[in-house]
Design a protein around this motif. Structure first.
Motif, PDB file in Angstrom:
ATOM      1  N   GLU A 192      25.142  62.232  98.767  1.00 47.29           N
ATOM      2  CA  GLU A 192      26.176  62.052  97.777  1.00 47.29           C
ATOM      3  C   GLU A 192      27.526  62.264  98.463  1.00 47.29           C
ATOM      4  OE1 GLU A 192      27.096  64.161  93.488  1.00 47.29           O
ATOM      5  OE2 GLU A 192      25.477  64.893  94.745  1.00 47.29           O
ATOM      6  N   ILE A 193      28.521  61.493  98.045  1.00 51.00           N
ATOM      7  CA  ILE A 193      29.864  61.731  98.590  1.00 51.00           C
ATOM      8  C   ILE A 193      30.768  62.167  97.459  1.00 51.00           C
ATOM      9  CG2 ILE A 193      31.851  60.706  99.770  1.00 51.00           C
ATOM     10  CD1 ILE A 193      29.996  58.860 101.214  1.00 51.00           C
ATOM     11  N   LYS A 194      31.462  63.287  97.664  1.00 49.70           N
ATOM     12  CA  LYS A 194      32.320  63.827  96.620  1.00 49.70           C
ATOM     13  C   LYS A 194      33.706  64.064  97.180  1.00 49.70           C
ATOM     14  CE  LYS A 194      29.721  66.498  93.233  1.00 49.70           C
ATOM     15  NZ  LYS A 194      29.333  67.851  92.846  1.00 49.70           N
ATOM     16  N   GLY A 195      34.701  63.846  96.346  1.00 51.07           N
ATOM     17  CA  GLY A 195      36.060  64.123  96.793  1.00 51.07           C
ATOM     18  C   GLY A 195      36.697  65.195  95.939  1.00 51.07           C
ATOM     19  N   ASP A 196      37.434  66.085  96.568  1.00 50.57           N
ATOM     20  CA  ASP A 196      38.214  67.063  95.803  1.00 50.57           C
ATOM     21  C   ASP A 196      39.402  67.475  96.650  1.00 50.57           C
ATOM     22  OD1 ASP A 196      35.922  69.849  96.356  1.00 50.57           O
ATOM     23  OD2 ASP A 196      37.298  68.809  97.695  1.00 50.57           O
ATOM     24  N   ARG A 197      40.020  68.572  96.294  1.00 48.48           N
ATOM     25  CA  ARG A 197      41.218  68.987  97.021  1.00 48.48           C
ATOM     26  C   ARG A 197      40.951  69.180  98.507  1.00 48.48           C
ATOM     27  NH1 ARG A 197      41.755  73.876  95.786  1.00 48.48           N
ATOM     28  NH2 ARG A 197      39.977  73.831  94.416  1.00 48.48           N
ATOM     29  N   ARG A 198      39.742  69.566  98.817  1.00 48.89           N
ATOM     30  CA  ARG A 198      39.431  69.836 100.215  1.00 48.89           C
ATOM     31  C   ARG A 198      39.146  68.558 101.003  1.00 48.89           C
ATOM     32  NH1 ARG A 198      34.771  74.120  99.369  1.00 48.89           N
ATOM     33  NH2 ARG A 198      34.475  72.874  97.508  1.00 48.89           N
ATOM     34  N   GLY A 199      39.171  67.447 100.312  1.00 45.07           N
ATOM     35  CA  GLY A 199      38.877  66.194 100.995  1.00 45.07           C
ATOM     36  C   GLY A 199      37.494  65.700 100.619  1.00 45.07           C
ATOM     37  N   LEU A 200      36.968  64.826 101.449  1.00 43.72           N
ATOM     38  CA  LEU A 200      35.673  64.231 101.127  1.00 43.72           C
ATOM     39  C   LEU A 200      34.535  65.072 101.688  1.00 43.72           C
ATOM     40  CD1 LEU A 200      36.452  60.474 101.745  1.00 43.72           C
ATOM     41  CD2 LEU A 200      35.914  61.529  99.559  1.00 43.72           C
ATOM     42  N   ARG A 201      33.533  65.205 100.868  1.00 43.19           N
ATOM     43  CA  ARG A 201      32.355  65.955 101.307  1.00 43.19           C
ATOM     44  C   ARG A 201      31.120  65.078 101.187  1.00 43.19           C
ATOM     45  NH1 ARG A 201      31.562  70.881  97.709  1.00 43.19           N
ATOM     46  NH2 ARG A 201      32.698  69.567  96.249  1.00 43.19           N
ATOM     47  N   VAL A 202      30.296  65.124 102.178  1.00 46.73           N
ATOM     48  CA  VAL A 202      28.998  64.463 102.092  1.00 46.73           C
ATOM     49  C   VAL A 202      27.968  65.558 101.842  1.00 46.73           C
ATOM     50  CG1 VAL A 202      27.301  63.041 103.304  1.00 46.73           C
ATOM     51  CG2 VAL A 202      29.748  62.700 103.726  1.00 46.73           C
ATOM     52  N   ILE A 203      27.293  65.429 100.725  1.00 45.73           N
ATOM     53  CA  ILE A 203      26.379  66.496 100.345  1.00 45.73           C
ATOM     54  C   ILE A 203      24.940  66.031 100.522  1.00 45.73           C
ATOM     55  CG2 ILE A 203      25.622  67.988  98.458  1.00 45.73           C
ATOM     56  CD1 ILE A 203      28.571  67.463  97.364  1.00 45.73           C
ATOM     57  N   ALA A 204      24.217  66.747 101.335  1.00 43.73           N
ATOM     58  CA  ALA A 204      22.837  66.379 101.602  1.00 43.73           C
ATOM     59  C   ALA A 204      21.904  67.383 100.948  1.00 43.73           C
ATOM     60  CB  ALA A 204      22.589  66.362 103.106  1.00 43.73           C
ATOM     61  N   LYS A 205      20.928  66.851 100.268  1.00 46.69           N
ATOM     62  CA  LYS A 205      19.963  67.749  99.627  1.00 46.69           C
ATOM     63  C   LYS A 205      18.561  67.220  99.870  1.00 46.69           C
ATOM     64  CE  LYS A 205      22.887  69.351  95.895  1.00 46.69           C
ATOM     65  NZ  LYS A 205      23.487  68.762  94.704  1.00 46.69           N
ATOM     66  N   HIS A 206      17.634  68.126  99.863  1.00 43.91           N
ATOM     67  CA  HIS A 206      16.212  67.774  99.869  1.00 43.91           C
ATOM     68  C   HIS A 206      15.832  66.746 100.937  1.00 43.91           C
ATOM     69  CE1 HIS A 206      16.614  69.695  96.062  1.00 43.91           C
ATOM     70  NE2 HIS A 206      17.343  68.712  95.585  1.00 43.91           N
ATOM     71  N   PHE A 207      15.825  67.108 102.174  1.00 44.89           N
ATOM     72  CA  PHE A 207      15.216  66.201 103.143  1.00 44.89           C
ATOM     73  C   PHE A 207      14.158  66.995 103.901  1.00 44.89           C
ATOM     74  CE2 PHE A 207      19.040  67.926 104.929  1.00 44.89           C
ATOM     75  CZ  PHE A 207      18.633  68.411 106.152  1.00 44.89           C
ATOM     76  N   SER A 208      13.110  66.317 104.292  1.00 50.44           N
ATOM     77  CA  SER A 208      11.962  67.053 104.814  1.00 50.44           C
ATOM     78  C   SER A 208      12.119  67.389 106.293  1.00 50.44           C
ATOM     79  CB  SER A 208      10.686  66.242 104.581  1.00 50.44           C
ATOM     80  OG  SER A 208      10.864  64.963 105.142  1.00 50.44           O
ATOM     81  N   SER A 209      12.887  66.552 107.034  1.00 49.79           N
ATOM     82  CA  SER A 209      13.071  66.875 108.447  1.00 49.79           C
ATOM     83  C   SER A 209      14.486  66.523 108.854  1.00 49.79           C
ATOM     84  CB  SER A 209      12.081  66.078 109.288  1.00 49.79           C
ATOM     85  OG  SER A 209      12.473  64.721 109.241  1.00 49.79           O
ATOM     86  N   ASN A 210      14.890  67.066 109.987  1.00 50.35           N
ATOM     87  CA  ASN A 210      16.208  66.745 110.517  1.00 50.35           C
ATOM     88  C   ASN A 210      16.322  65.255 110.823  1.00 50.35           C
ATOM     89  OD1 ASN A 210      16.920  69.361 110.306  1.00 50.35           O
ATOM     90  ND2 ASN A 210      16.778  69.829 112.510  1.00 50.35           N
ATOM     91  N   GLU A 211      15.206  64.680 111.314  1.00 54.35           N
ATOM     92  CA  GLU A 211      15.217  63.252 111.642  1.00 54.35           C
ATOM     93  C   GLU A 211      15.568  62.427 110.407  1.00 54.35           C
ATOM     94  OE1 GLU A 211      14.233  64.746 115.185  1.00 54.35           O
ATOM     95  OE2 GLU A 211      13.281  65.331 113.308  1.00 54.35           O
ATOM     96  N   GLU A 212      14.874  62.797 109.313  1.00 62.29           N
ATOM     97  CA  GLU A 212      15.086  62.053 108.067  1.00 62.29           C
ATOM     98  C   GLU A 212      16.539  62.183 107.601  1.00 62.29           C
ATOM     99  OE1 GLU A 212      13.861  62.235 103.459  1.00 62.29           O
ATOM    100  OE2 GLU A 212      12.551  63.332 104.850  1.00 62.29           O
ATOM    101  N   PHE A 213      17.049  63.426 107.685  1.00 60.26           N
ATOM    102  CA  PHE A 213      18.430  63.684 107.270  1.00 60.26           C
ATOM    103  C   PHE A 213      19.412  62.869 108.103  1.00 60.26           C
ATOM    104  CE2 PHE A 213      22.345  65.556 106.368  1.00 60.26           C
ATOM    105  CZ  PHE A 213      22.896  66.099 107.516  1.00 60.26           C
ATOM    106  N   LEU A 214      19.220  62.889 109.427  1.00 56.57           N
ATOM    107  CA  LEU A 214      20.157  62.194 110.303  1.00 56.57           C
ATOM    108  C   LEU A 214      20.104  60.683 110.065  1.00 56.57           C
ATOM    109  CD1 LEU A 214      19.460  64.350 113.455  1.00 56.57           C
ATOM    110  CD2 LEU A 214      21.647  64.199 112.231  1.00 56.57           C
ATOM    111  N   LYS A 215      18.895  60.210 109.834  1.00 60.54           N
ATOM    112  CA  LYS A 215      18.723  58.787 109.562  1.00 60.54           C
ATOM    113  C   LYS A 215      19.473  58.405 108.289  1.00 60.54           C
ATOM    114  CE  LYS A 215      14.916  55.860 108.776  1.00 60.54           C
ATOM    115  NZ  LYS A 215      13.479  55.868 108.461  1.00 60.54           N
ATOM    116  N   GLU A 216      19.305  59.273 107.300  1.00 60.00           N
ATOM    117  CA  GLU A 216      19.936  58.990 106.017  1.00 60.00           C
ATOM    118  C   GLU A 216      21.456  59.107 106.103  1.00 60.00           C
ATOM    119  OE1 GLU A 216      19.314  60.569 101.627  1.00 60.00           O
ATOM    120  OE2 GLU A 216      17.485  60.732 102.842  1.00 60.00           O
ATOM    121  N   LEU A 217      21.913  60.086 106.873  1.00 61.29           N
ATOM    122  CA  LEU A 217      23.356  60.263 107.066  1.00 61.29           C
ATOM    123  C   LEU A 217      23.947  59.013 107.721  1.00 61.29           C
ATOM    124  CD1 LEU A 217      25.902  62.090 107.068  1.00 61.29           C
ATOM    125  CD2 LEU A 217      25.196  62.879 109.334  1.00 61.29           C
TER     126      LEU A 217
END
Lengths: 224, 266
Positions: A2-27
């Motif tokens: 998910e990408i969210k914006g607020d005063r601090r700028g843009l944040r990419v929020i990652a939740k629920h991934f089973s492995s680092n590989e999967e997370f990096l791929k998704e990122l």
């Protein structure tokens, strides 16, 4: 992802991934999809709290090398305050932040398993306990325990910091009555509890959402 | 329908009973119909401070238990037709009465009187709960000492939890000369901690000791500084807007004392 914006700028929020590989791929996929939309943004990556390792840190940085227009502003764990250094690991808090909009008086007890934000004073004789950070937008003169039972990465913030006692995880310190009158925070460094100036005083989003009522209560709690 | 006000403090010995007696006498002097209730069952004092101790026949517990009628237990004041006292029982303790019974009793008394003042016992246990049960408003008495302020804060917390008493503060026994030297907490410090409205400030006055022993409330003495403060508090309770008394003229020397003796404001 998910990408969210607020005063601090843009944040990419990652939740629920089973492995680092999967997370990096998704990122990588997310950034590629949104490349046009993101432009030259500087991003903050928010990862689930048990996931951040030095290896992952480097690999996230590696992903960004493939997107020269984007820059990596930081990596953050969950909803915690600020950026964490790599060595620190914070178990995920079991509860969302709680906002209390009144003064905690002598004899009153307040406890919350997550972060605790108090808009008002903590008077002498009051006890506040939190699993996460404690932020007091008022005068702290009572007892505050943060990071209970054993999270030493937590911080206690107060606009006026004159506690009778503070404790983070199991490290305990007694207050003295020589507070500076300025915003200060207490944290653990090298196993010792230290108090430092709190420069970047910002109201958490939970408070600014209802600014009107906040201002009223706040000014009555600390008339100075 | 009158108003019931509980005078409370948490800590003992800060002047609840003296304050109750003085506000009561002050309101009566101003023509209000006033009843005082001594809720300190087992340690009754208010009758002594009012100089009415030898007139007690029935007491609060007798009324609650149905042993006596309210009108028979109420003692009429020596000085004012419109001031009455319902004394506490001396031979019983706080458990002799329940909050519900107090609520009924105070409700009944509010029908007859403009003001029902309840002198609360020290502490936060049953006696406090009884005294607070029937009241509409609370007046918290605190002296400028850390311990007293701490206890007042505790009491205010308990009152706020019920969200109906709108506590206001009387700072008792302040000594302006000590405050000036920084040896005593000042009023602003107290307000900053307690964060409630200030109803009045009563200066430390030796005359209070005399008046308590004589059973003559200081509010009736035009020369007493504390009496003047209590008169102001009385007027504020009746809805008047009275500015806070100036406290910086203590030790005003011979002329000032002479003016005071003649009953002029210092």
């Amino acid at each position: 992802m998910e990408i969210k914006g607020d005063r601090r700028g843009l944040r990419v929020i990652a939740k629920h991934f089973s492995s680092n590989e999967e997370f990096l791929k998704e990122l990588r996929a997310t950034l590629r999809d949104k490349e046009e939309f993101l432009g030259t943004a500087s991003l903050l990556i928010e990862v689930p709290t048990d996931a951040l390792t030095p290896e992952l840190f480097e690999r996230i940085a590696g992903v960004f090398e493939d997107f020269p227009k984007l820059s990596l502003r930081g990596i953050q764990q969950g909803e915690s305050q600020g950026l964490l250094s790599l060595a620190e690991r914070t178990p995920e808090l079991v509860a969302p932040p709680k906002v209390v909009r009144h003064t905690i008086r002598s004899g009153q007890r307040l406890s919350h398993p997550g972060d605790l934000i108090i808009v008002g004073d903590v008077n002498p004789g009051a006890t506040v306990t939190a699993g996460g950070d404690v932020m007091i937008f008022g005068w702290l003169r009572g007892v505050v325990y943060a990071g209970q039972p054993d999270d030493a990465s937590r911080t206690i913030y107060a606009l006026r910091f004159d506690p009778s006692q503070v404790r983070i995880a199991s490290v305990l310190a007694l207050g003295n009555s020589e507070g500076s009158g300025n915003p200060e925070k207490a944290l653990i460094e090298n196993g010792e509890l230290v108090v430092k100036p709190w420069h970047d005083v910002r109201l958490p989003e939970a408070i600014t959402q209802e600014r009107g009522s906040w201002h009223e209560r706040f000014s009555s709690a600390t008339p100075s | 329908m009158g108003e019931a006000i509980v005078i409370t403090s948490g800590k003992g010995g800060v002047g609840k009973t003296t304050t109750t007696a003085n506000i009561g006498a002050g309101l009566a002097q101003a023509g209000q119909r006033v009843a005082l209730i001594d809720a300190d069952i087992g340690l009754r004092n208010l009758d002594v401070v009012m100089g009415l101790e030898n007139r007690i026949v029935y007491d609060l517990v007798d009324v609650v238990e149905g042993f006596a009628k309210l009108k028979h237990a109420l003692i009429k004041d020596k000085r004012f037709e419109n001031l009455y006292l319902l004394p506490a029982a001396q031979t019983r303790d706080k458990t002799a009465v329940s909050p519900d019974q107090m609520r009924d009793l105070v409700g009944e008394m509010k029908q007859e009187f403009d003001f029902v003042l309840i002198d609360c016992p020290a502490g936060i246990e049953q006696g406090f709960k009884n005294a607070v049960a029937g009241s509409d408003k609370a007046v918290v008495v605190a002296t400028p000492e850390v311990s007293s302020v701490r206890d007042a804060d505790r009491i205010i917390g308990l009152l706020e939890a019920e969200e109906k008493h709108h506590p206001s503060l009387i700072v008792n026994r302040i000594r302006p000369s000590m405050v000036k030297k920084g040896d005593m907490m000042d009023i602003d410090d107290m307000i900053e901690i307690l964060a409630i409205d200030l109803l009045g400030v009563v200066p430390d006055d030796e005359f209070i000791v005399v008046s308590t022993n004589r059973g003559e409330p200081a509010v009736l003495n035009p020369a007493s500084r504390a009496g003047e403060a209590y008169r102001n508090i009385t007027r504020r309770l009746m809805g008047e807007n009275v500015p806070m008394m100036k406290l910086d003229d203590e030790g005003q020397g011979f002329i000032g004392r002479l003016r005071k003796m003649m009953g002029l404001k210092g």
